[in-house]
Design an enzyme around this catalytic site. Structure first.
Site, mmCIF file in Angstrom:
data_model
loop_
_atom_site.group_PDB
_atom_site.id
_atom_site.type_symbol
_atom_site.label_atom_id
_atom_site.label_comp_id
_atom_site.label_asym_id
_atom_site.label_seq_id
_atom_site.Cartn_x
_atom_site.Cartn_y
_atom_site.Cartn_z
ATOM 1 N N LYS A 206 44.032 31.545 69.390
ATOM 2 C CA LYS A 206 44.266 31.442 67.942
ATOM 3 C C LYS A 206 45.620 32.054 67.579
ATOM 4 O O LYS A 206 46.403 31.480 66.812
ATOM 5 C CB LYS A 206 43.134 32.154 67.195
ATOM 6 C CG LYS A 206 43.417 32.512 65.756
ATOM 7 C CD LYS A 206 43.512 31.306 64.849
ATOM 8 C CE LYS A 206 44.160 31.656 63.512
ATOM 9 N NZ LYS A 206 44.375 30.508 62.659
ATOM 10 N N CYS A 260 49.122 33.192 57.610
ATOM 11 C CA CYS A 260 48.925 33.403 59.049
ATOM 12 C C CYS A 260 50.212 33.616 59.844
ATOM 13 O O CYS A 260 50.281 34.530 60.667
ATOM 14 C CB CYS A 260 48.173 32.203 59.632
ATOM 15 S SG CYS A 260 46.553 31.980 58.880
HETATM 16 N N1 LIG Z 1 43.721 31.346 54.549
HETATM 17 C C1 LIG Z 1 44.034 30.730 55.651
HETATM 18 O O1 LIG Z 1 44.749 29.750 55.616
HETATM 19 C C2 LIG Z 1 43.494 31.174 56.996
HETATM 20 C C3 LIG Z 1 43.555 30.285 58.064
HETATM 21 C C4 LIG Z 1 43.054 30.668 59.284
HETATM 22 C C5 LIG Z 1 42.505 31.932 59.432
HETATM 23 N N2 LIG Z 1 42.460 32.799 58.383
HETATM 24 C C6 LIG Z 1 41.830 34.123 58.593
HETATM 25 O O2 LIG Z 1 40.561 34.119 57.954
HETATM 26 C C7 LIG Z 1 40.268 35.430 57.450
HETATM 27 C C8 LIG Z 1 39.943 35.336 55.968
HETATM 28 O O3 LIG Z 1 41.080 34.872 55.283
HETATM 29 P P1 LIG Z 1 41.030 34.310 53.807
HETATM 30 O O4 LIG Z 1 42.313 33.618 53.593
HETATM 31 O O5 LIG Z 1 39.761 33.561 53.568
HETATM 32 O O6 LIG Z 1 40.979 35.669 52.949
HETATM 33 P P2 LIG Z 1 40.662 35.806 51.405
HETATM 34 O O7 LIG Z 1 41.305 37.058 50.967
HETATM 35 O O8 LIG Z 1 40.949 34.531 50.684
HETATM 36 O O9 LIG Z 1 39.066 35.983 51.336
HETATM 37 C C9 LIG Z 1 38.383 37.042 51.898
HETATM 38 C C10 LIG Z 1 37.196 37.410 51.006
HETATM 39 O O10 LIG Z 1 36.455 38.445 51.661
HETATM 40 C C11 LIG Z 1 35.940 39.315 50.655
HETATM 41 N N3 LIG Z 1 35.542 40.572 51.283
HETATM 42 C C12 LIG Z 1 36.314 41.584 51.748
HETATM 43 N N4 LIG Z 1 35.542 42.524 52.320
HETATM 44 C C13 LIG Z 1 34.260 42.123 52.206
HETATM 45 C C14 LIG Z 1 33.017 42.658 52.618
HETATM 46 N N5 LIG Z 1 32.914 43.830 53.266
HETATM 47 N N6 LIG Z 1 31.892 41.954 52.340
HETATM 48 C C15 LIG Z 1 31.951 40.775 51.689
HETATM 49 N N7 LIG Z 1 33.117 40.205 51.289
HETATM 50 C C16 LIG Z 1 34.248 40.867 51.556
HETATM 51 C C17 LIG Z 1 37.074 39.412 49.655
HETATM 52 O O11 LIG Z 1 36.616 39.867 48.394
HETATM 53 C C18 LIG Z 1 37.591 37.958 49.639
HETATM 54 O O12 LIG Z 1 36.969 37.197 48.622
HETATM 55 C C19 LIG Z 1 41.484 36.296 57.776
HETATM 56 O O13 LIG Z 1 41.267 36.963 58.986
HETATM 57 C C20 LIG Z 1 42.593 35.272 57.951
HETATM 58 O O14 LIG Z 1 43.622 35.750 58.800
HETATM 59 C C21 LIG Z 1 42.915 32.438 57.154
#
Ligand SMILES: NC(=O)c1ccc[n+]([C@@H]2O[C@H](COP(=O)([O-])OP(=O)(O)OC[C@H]3O[C@@H](n4cnc5c(N)ncnc54)[C@H](O)[C@@H]3O)[C@@H](O)[C@H]2O)c1
Length: 406
Positions: A206, A260
């Site tokens: 990844k 990312c």
């Molecule tokens: N956004 C992208 O394009 C993308 C793509 C691939 C991978 N990722 C990975 O996916 C993961 C999530 O990214 P995202 O973009 O969805 O983040 P985001 O910030 O949009 O969403 C994360 C959510 O998790 C919630 N949260 C935090 N701690 C929590 C807890 N203890 N219990 C419940 N909810 C909790 C937050 O309130 C938030 O709503 C990251 O590791 C990111 O690197 C993101």
């Protein structure tokens, strides 16, 4: 497959579309988020980001019936962790505190036979060295009582629906049974291929994907700087070099952004700094680009006292609404810090949608096209004469257009 009860911890850009697709596949899904407004939005069927295809699926009767939001987890068959893993600002290592908190929140609800999936992007060895020990605080043993997988997400915000369904995926199990269970979950909505592997390979692969892009963008940016010094048009030179059957140089730009690419390479350096010199250098090169672009803009306007600038595009790349780590915003910020008057405009980004350009351009000294969405290109092409007429100095700066591009 038999439908499951699935708890998704963290319902942001990744977790919410995932929860929606699982609900559409017939699972009973509980989206858990610590933010009350996020939970309310799930229960009201409101999608907090501009993705029309996902919004439509969210409105389907089965999805509304099978998905509900909650502030706290509950018992389930499968738990999927999709919480943020940001960089710690100074050390440039992954801040795993959200993952740790998310895991701790499910411990009281874990039962023998459950599957835990980590979708968050994590440094290699996280499943074994961080996740498994926390799960085992429940008294259940990973690989024997509880099953564990890393299934990284590859979606591109802006095209989430297509990517979440049709992209191939990695299923990294700590053992074959874990991988088999996760494959069953993903095969209920993924049309792409599912590649079974171990957790560490999935964690590394990844990160390699985004690092590959970052390093190749840095190379294109370095070529652009060299071409500038020689007075060569870089896009023309790249076009020529790419005529080689085994060469595919990427496009230089105004810097890398999004969630990312600026983050993931650091997670490789974190686990093996000695063997990450190229990765590290590429990060430095790409982080420097917004400063160079701001310097080019200053240079182009050096003879105009108190120039008024209209900046077109604020998202991290064209044709997305996503502004996270946007180099365009960084450039605007640098110019504002220098005392320039900058009016940003972006028809795709929330809070920047004023326009049209021909009105914003009134008395402007320069239009800087930072992020050329298709709609911005079309507007510039359609209204070019009116835009130039409205400007005090009819100067339009564009960066790295392919020859023949609008
Ligand atoms: N956004 C992208 O394009 C993308 C793509 C691939 C991978 N990722 C990975 O996916 C993961 C999530 O990214 P995202 O973009 O969805 O983040 P985001 O910030 O949009 O969403 C994360 C959510 O998790 C919630 N949260 C935090 N701690 C929590 C807890 N203890 N219990 C419940 N909810 C909790 C937050 O309130 C938030 O709503 C990251 O590791 C990111 O690197 C993101």
């Amino acid at each position: 497959m038999a439908n499951k009860k699935i708890v998704v911890i963290g319902t942001g850009y990744v977790g919410l579309p995932l929860a929606i697709m699982l609900a559409r596949a017939g699972h009973q899904v509980i989206g858990v988020d610590i933010e009350e407004n996020v939970v309310n939005a799930i229960n009201e069927g409101v999608l907090p980001f501009a993705e029309e295809d996902v919004r439509k699926v969210f409105q389907e009767t089965d999805v509304r019936k099978n998905l509900r939001g909650q502030r706290v987890p509950c018992e389930a068959d499968v738990f999927i962790i999709s919480v943020p893993t940001p960089l710690e600002d100074k050390k440039r290592i992954a801040d795993l505190s959200y993952v740790v908190e998310g895991l701790k929140s499910i411990i009281p609800f874990l039962r023998r036979g459950n599957l835990v999936i980590i979708e968050s992007t994590v440094p290699p060895l996280t499943c074994r060295q961080v996740v498994a020990p926390i799960i085992e605080q429940s008294g259940l043993k990973v690989g024997q009582d509880i099953f564990l997988c890393h299934c990284p997400e590859r979606i591109l915000p802006g095209d989430t629906f297509k990517e979440i369904v049709y992209n191939d995926r990695l299923i990294g199990g700590v053992d074959p049974r874990s991988a088999d269970m996760a494959r069953e979950v993903y095969s209920s909505f993924v049309e792409g291929k599912l590649y079974i592997t171990d957790d560490i390979s999935a964690e590394l692969a990844k990160l390699m994907e985004n690092t590959y892009r970052d390093v190749n963008i840095a190379l294109a940016n370095e070529f652009a700087a060299v071409a500038d010094g020689l007075g060569v048009d870089i896009m023309h030179a790249i076009g020529l070099a790419n005529k080689h059957p085994r060469v595919n140089i990427l496009q230089p730009g105004i810097g890398t952004g999004g969630h990312c690419i600026p983050k993931d390479p650091w997670l490789i350096k974190q686990v093996d700094p000695v063997n990450s010199r190229l990765i590290y250098t590429a990060r430095l090169i790409n982080d420097e680009i917004p400063f160079k672009i701001a310097a080019k803009i200053r240079h182009a306007l050096r003879e105009i006292p108190s120039p008024r600038i209209v900046a077109l595009g604020v998202t991290y790349k064209p044709d997305t609404y996503d502004m996270r780590n946007s180099p365009a915003l960084k450039i605007i910020d640098l110019l504002v810090q220098d005392g320039y008057q900058v009016q940003p405009y972006d028809p795709l980004a929330r809070n920047y949608r004023w326009g049209p350009i021909k009105e914003l351009a009134r008395d402007a000294d320069c239009l800087v096209a930072l992020v050329e969405h298709r709609v911005i290109k079309e507007e510039l092409a359609r209204d070019e004469a009116a835009i130039k007429k409205a400007m005090r100095h009819p100067r339009i700066l564009r960066f790295y257009q392919y020859p023949g591009g609008a």
